[in-house]
Design an enzyme around this catalytic site. Structure first.
Site, PDB file in Angstrom:
ATOM      1  N   TYR A 163       0.757  -1.387   0.023  1.00  0.00           N
ATOM      2  CA  TYR A 163       0.065  -0.073   0.278  1.00  0.00           C
ATOM      3  C   TYR A 163       0.683   1.406   0.072  1.00  0.00           C
ATOM      4  O   TYR A 163       0.532   2.042  -0.807  1.00  0.00           O
ATOM      5  CB  TYR A 163      -0.890   0.119   1.289  1.00  0.00           C
ATOM      6  CG  TYR A 163      -2.032   1.159   0.932  1.00  0.00           C
ATOM      7  CD1 TYR A 163      -3.265   0.671   0.686  1.00  0.00           C
ATOM      8  CD2 TYR A 163      -1.569   2.217   1.430  1.00  0.00           C
ATOM      9  CE1 TYR A 163      -4.158   1.897   0.547  1.00  0.00           C
ATOM     10  CE2 TYR A 163      -2.609   3.354   1.553  1.00  0.00           C
ATOM     11  CZ  TYR A 163      -3.993   3.068   0.857  1.00  0.00           C
ATOM     12  OH  TYR A 163      -4.687   4.157   0.831  1.00  0.00           O
TER      13      TYR A 163
ATOM     14  N   ASP B  58       1.813  21.232 -19.572  1.00  0.00           N
ATOM     15  CA  ASP B  58       0.806  20.126 -19.460  1.00  0.00           C
ATOM     16  C   ASP B  58       1.520  19.151 -20.421  1.00  0.00           C
ATOM     17  O   ASP B  58       1.393  19.382 -21.739  1.00  0.00           O
ATOM     18  CB  ASP B  58      -0.417  20.542 -20.172  1.00  0.00           C
ATOM     19  CG  ASP B  58      -1.578  19.615 -20.454  1.00  0.00           C
ATOM     20  OD1 ASP B  58      -1.191  18.392 -20.460  1.00  0.00           O
ATOM     21  OD2 ASP B  58      -2.823  19.813 -20.746  1.00  0.00           O
TER      22      ASP B  58
ATOM     23  N   HIS C 202     -20.109  16.367 -25.945  1.00  0.00           N
ATOM     24  CA  HIS C 202     -19.515  15.585 -26.855  1.00  0.00           C
ATOM     25  C   HIS C 202     -19.667  13.982 -26.761  1.00  0.00           C
ATOM     26  O   HIS C 202     -19.712  13.473 -27.629  1.00  0.00           O
ATOM     27  CB  HIS C 202     -18.579  16.257 -27.614  1.00  0.00           C
ATOM     28  CG  HIS C 202     -17.217  16.182 -26.480  1.00  0.00           C
ATOM     29  ND1 HIS C 202     -17.200  16.982 -25.389  1.00  0.00           N
ATOM     30  CD2 HIS C 202     -16.080  15.341 -26.336  1.00  0.00           C
ATOM     31  CE1 HIS C 202     -16.299  17.108 -24.603  1.00  0.00           C
ATOM     32  NE2 HIS C 202     -15.664  15.974 -25.199  1.00  0.00           N
TER      33      HIS C 202
ATOM     34  N   LYS D  58      -0.427   9.178 -22.920  1.00  0.00           N
ATOM     35  CA  LYS D  58       0.090   9.190 -24.239  1.00  0.00           C
ATOM     36  C   LYS D  58       1.542   9.029 -24.125  1.00  0.00           C
ATOM     37  O   LYS D  58       1.964   8.081 -24.727  1.00  0.00           O
ATOM     38  CB  LYS D  58      -0.139  10.923 -24.314  1.00  0.00           C
ATOM     39  CG  LYS D  58      -1.753  11.323 -24.848  1.00  0.00           C
ATOM     40  CD  LYS D  58      -2.438  11.420 -23.645  1.00  0.00           C
ATOM     41  CE  LYS D  58      -3.921  12.302 -23.863  1.00  0.00           C
ATOM     42  NZ  LYS D  58      -4.503  12.029 -22.533  1.00  0.00           N
TER      43      LYS D  58
ATOM     44  N   PHE E 106      -6.309  22.436 -23.226  1.00  0.00           N
ATOM     45  CA  PHE E 106      -7.008  21.117 -23.383  1.00  0.00           C
ATOM     46  C   PHE E 106      -8.479  21.291 -22.916  1.00  0.00           C
ATOM     47  O   PHE E 106      -8.732  21.817 -21.643  1.00  0.00           O
ATOM     48  CB  PHE E 106      -6.315  19.833 -23.139  1.00  0.00           C
ATOM     49  CG  PHE E 106      -7.125  18.769 -23.562  1.00  0.00           C
ATOM     50  CD1 PHE E 106      -7.171  18.328 -24.800  1.00  0.00           C
ATOM     51  CD2 PHE E 106      -7.806  17.694 -22.483  1.00  0.00           C
ATOM     52  CE1 PHE E 106      -8.054  17.198 -25.419  1.00  0.00           C
ATOM     53  CE2 PHE E 106      -8.248  16.563 -22.889  1.00  0.00           C
ATOM     54  CZ  PHE E 106      -8.463  16.160 -24.366  1.00  0.00           C
ATOM     55  N   ASP E 107      -9.481  20.300 -23.205  1.00  0.00           N
ATOM     56  CA  ASP E 107     -10.910  20.638 -22.701  1.00  0.00           C
ATOM     57  C   ASP E 107     -10.905  20.129 -21.307  1.00  0.00           C
ATOM     58  O   ASP E 107     -11.583  20.763 -20.552  1.00  0.00           O
ATOM     59  CB  ASP E 107     -12.106  19.922 -23.450  1.00  0.00           C
ATOM     60  CG  ASP E 107     -11.747  18.564 -24.031  1.00  0.00           C
ATOM     61  OD1 ASP E 107     -10.608  17.784 -23.592  1.00  0.00           O
ATOM     62  OD2 ASP E 107     -12.590  17.787 -24.573  1.00  0.00           O
TER      63      ASP E 107
ATOM     64  N   ALA F  48       1.520  15.774 -21.485  1.00  0.00           N
ATOM     65  CA  ALA F  48       0.927  14.592 -22.214  1.00  0.00           C
ATOM     66  C   ALA F  48       1.707  14.308 -23.199  1.00  0.00           C
ATOM     67  O   ALA F  48       2.054  13.028 -23.579  1.00  0.00           O
ATOM     68  CB  ALA F  48      -0.681  14.635 -22.653  1.00  0.00           C
TER      69      ALA F  48
HETATM   70  N1  F0G Z   1      -3.902  17.363 -21.354  1.00  0.00           N
HETATM   71  C1  F0G Z   1      -3.941  17.031 -22.540  1.00  0.00           C
HETATM   72  C2  F0G Z   1      -3.123  17.953 -23.638  1.00  0.00           C
HETATM   73  C3  F0G Z   1      -4.681  16.022 -23.260  1.00  0.00           C
HETATM   74  O1  F0G Z   1      -4.767  15.628 -24.460  1.00  0.00           O
HETATM   75  C4  F0G Z   1      -5.469  15.028 -22.149  1.00  0.00           C
HETATM   76  C5  F0G Z   1      -6.287  14.200 -22.734  1.00  0.00           C
HETATM   77  C6  F0G Z   1      -5.376  15.441 -20.822  1.00  0.00           C
HETATM   78  C7  F0G Z   1      -4.767  16.590 -20.550  1.00  0.00           C
HETATM   79  C8  F0G Z   1      -6.261  14.597 -19.891  1.00  0.00           C
HETATM   80  O2  F0G Z   1      -5.545  13.602 -19.567  1.00  0.00           O
HETATM   81  O3  F0G Z   1      -7.167  11.825 -20.670  1.00  0.00           O
HETATM   82  O4  F0G Z   1      -5.367  11.082 -18.927  1.00  0.00           O
HETATM   83  O5  F0G Z   1      -7.352  12.526 -17.945  1.00  0.00           O
HETATM   84  N2  F0G Z   1      -6.353  13.819 -24.147  1.00  0.00           N
HETATM   85  C9  F0G Z   1      -7.187  12.763 -24.501  1.00  0.00           C
HETATM   86  C10 F0G Z   1      -7.449  13.121 -26.159  1.00  0.00           C
HETATM   87  C11 F0G Z   1      -8.333  12.572 -23.805  1.00  0.00           C
HETATM   88  O6  F0G Z   1      -8.237  12.173 -26.711  1.00  0.00           O
HETATM   89  O7  F0G Z   1      -6.732  13.909 -26.584  1.00  0.00           O
HETATM   90  P1  F0G Z   1      -6.364  12.364 -19.313  1.00  0.00           P
END
Ligand code: F0G
Length: 475
Positions: free
Chosen positions: A89, A232, A466, A275, A141-142, A234
């Site tokens: 843990y 950010d 979406h 990613k 990002f969204d 990713a």
């Molecule tokens: N930041 C970026 C630039 C992203 O592209 C994503 C996710 C996230 C944060 C959030 O990360 O999915 O691990 O919670 N992008 C995916 C996409 C979902 O399809 O572009 P997550």
């Protein structure tokens, strides 16, 4: 269509003659069969999904270009790493392996694992953002934007203006405009700006990279105003590749050196490891500042789990530690970026309106050119995705007005600056031949484009619509 494209093409140094930009640097040890549903099945699946390809079951998709997130193929080493999971843990050895990998590759001393990127965002934003704050950045990002708004903050887009033109061929269309950023700093000051976020590569802006020079300038400016900068990250490794092949003087550096130089421009990093760390689940927050780590760790425990596992199993941490190295491997990255570019070039050669230059992880098609007769209110990107599925069982994703949502004040659709469909390439999953099939599929939709109708909403959820909205064909 050729006249759409402005300026000469960017030739990435070393990509031209390099074998790995056109051949996979791996061989396939395990396969997963995929099946082509019949035309009748496709029609039924689309109909049952309310015309939203997001709602179609995976087994009914032939080639899935919905996302590159968590969809990559892990290597034999990563699978072996899973077997070495230490499910203690607290204090699992896999956590220390991850911590070491992050310290080595990125130079951040403190690492807090989280179950995925948005988990990291939730922890960080809950800790740092207060009501009325603003968070400047380059087309957030969204999920980032949604988390900022959830904490009653506001995202301010400071991307360079050129990014809004899908056809200007510039090497770093993800860059921030320093003038815009400084105006935000002057207007709100550090009291109302807990941090600035740089997304690299910039997903919502077409997978476009940010230059090291721009990151350094952002850091320098932010330091003057006393504002921390968050990466950010990713797709931080894909960004490093673009820095190496496009930025003057960078070709002599190793990927790790570039990654360290890039990370030096940041105080904090949030990572969706799904990613560039090529795992199916995972993420983290990393920082060089003890006080930031202290401020996030308790919320990490509250939302994600103890500080040495963060919502993940020990085995997941191990796969992530190994994947961080594989995702930054120079030959792998040449293949990766070359693979995506291959799809972009084949489509462009055939006159398709492709956002240019190609992104690091995806090809984006410009729906304003593809389906100019469909208004943003009738979601041309969704109509395209529906037809692409009907023709070929390939799944893409709309990045346009549906994703943009409604203006909270007026309740009207927020028409997107760029009305796009993203064809997102999972890592190490599809072959070049699969991409040839995708090209044919897009061309089939192109031939029928004049008959394609828009969509009317029949069912619309209040947030992140979406994912689950449903539609009928417009009259
Ligand atoms: N930041 C970026 C630039 C992203 O592209 C994503 C996710 C996230 C944060 C959030 O990360 O999915 O691990 O919670 N992008 C995916 C996409 C979902 O399809 O572009 P997550």
């Amino acid at each position: 269509m050729a006249e759409l494209f402005i300026k000469s093409e960017i030739i990435d140094r070393s990509m031209e003659e390099d074998i790995f930009s056109e051949v996979e640097p791996f061989r396939i040890k395990m396969v997963e069969p995929i099946r082509m549903p019949s035309r009748e099945e496709r029609e039924k699946c689309l109909d049952e999904a309310g015309l939203n390809v997001f709602l179609i079951k995976g087994k009914n998709i032939f080639i899935d270009l919905l996302t590159d997130s968590g969809t990559g193929a892990m290597s034999d080493r990563q699978w072996a790493g899973l077997m070495m999971g230490d499910e203690t843990y607290a204090g699992s050895r896999n956590f220390y392996n991850l911590e070491e990998a992050v310290q080595d590759i990125l130079g951040f001393k403190y690492v807090l694992p989280c179950h995925q990127g948005r988990g990291a965002e939730n922890v960080l934003h809950t800790s740092l953002i207060k009501d009325g704050d603003v968070i400047p950045g380059n087309t957030h990002f969204d999920t980032t934007k949604a988390h900022i708004e959830h904490k009653k903050g506001r995202a301010i887009d400071c991307t360079i203006d050129e990014a809004a033109d899908p056809y200007i061929d510039l090497p770093f269309k993800g860059n921030l405009d320093l003038k815009k950023l400084e105006e935000v700093y002057k207007e709100y000051g550090k009291e109302h700006i807990p941090f600035t976020v740089v997304t690299a590569t910039c997903n919502s802006g077409g997978g476009q990279p940010v230059s090291l020079q721009n990151m350094r300038a952002v850091k320098e400016l932010s330091d003057r105003y006393g504002i921390p900068v968050c990466l950010d990250g990713a797709r931080y490794a894909e960004n490093c590749h673009f820095i190496k092949v496009r930025e003057t003087g960078m070709e002599k550096h190793s990927m790790k050196e570039i990654s360290r130089m890039q990370a030096e421009c940041f105080d904090i990093m949030t990572m969706s490891a799904k990613k560039d760390a090529i795992v199916n689940i995972g993420g983290f927050i990393a920082t060089r500042h003890e006080e930031i780590y202290d401020s996030v760790k308790n919320l990490g425990i509250l939302f994600e789990g103890f500080v040495t596992y963060g919502g993940l199993a020990g085995r997941d941490l191990e796969a992530m530690a190994i994947g961080l190295y594989e995702g930054l491997d120079e030959d792998y990255l040449k293949y990766r970026i070359g693979h995506v570019r291959y799809l972009g070039e084949r489509l462009k050669e055939r006159g398709m309106p492709v956002l240019w230059p190609p992104g690091g992880h995806a090809i984006y098609l410009d729906m304003k050119e593809f389906l100019p007769h469909i208004s943003p209110d009738q979601f041309p990107g969704m109509a395209f995705c529906a037809h692409l599925y009907l023709e070929s069982a390939v799944r893409g994703v709309e990045i346009g007005t549906l994703l943009n949502g409604r203006d909270p004040d007026t309740g009207k659709n927020r028409p997107a600056k760029l009305e796009l469909v993203r064809l997102t390439i999972p890592r190490r999953v599809y072959t070049f031949k699969h991409l040839d099939y995708v090209v044919k599929a897009v061309l089939k939709v192109w031939e029928k484009r004049e008959q394609i109708k828009g969509f009317d909403l029949t069912d619309e959820p209040p947030v992140l619509r979406h994912f689950t909205a449903k539609f009928k064909w417009a009259e």
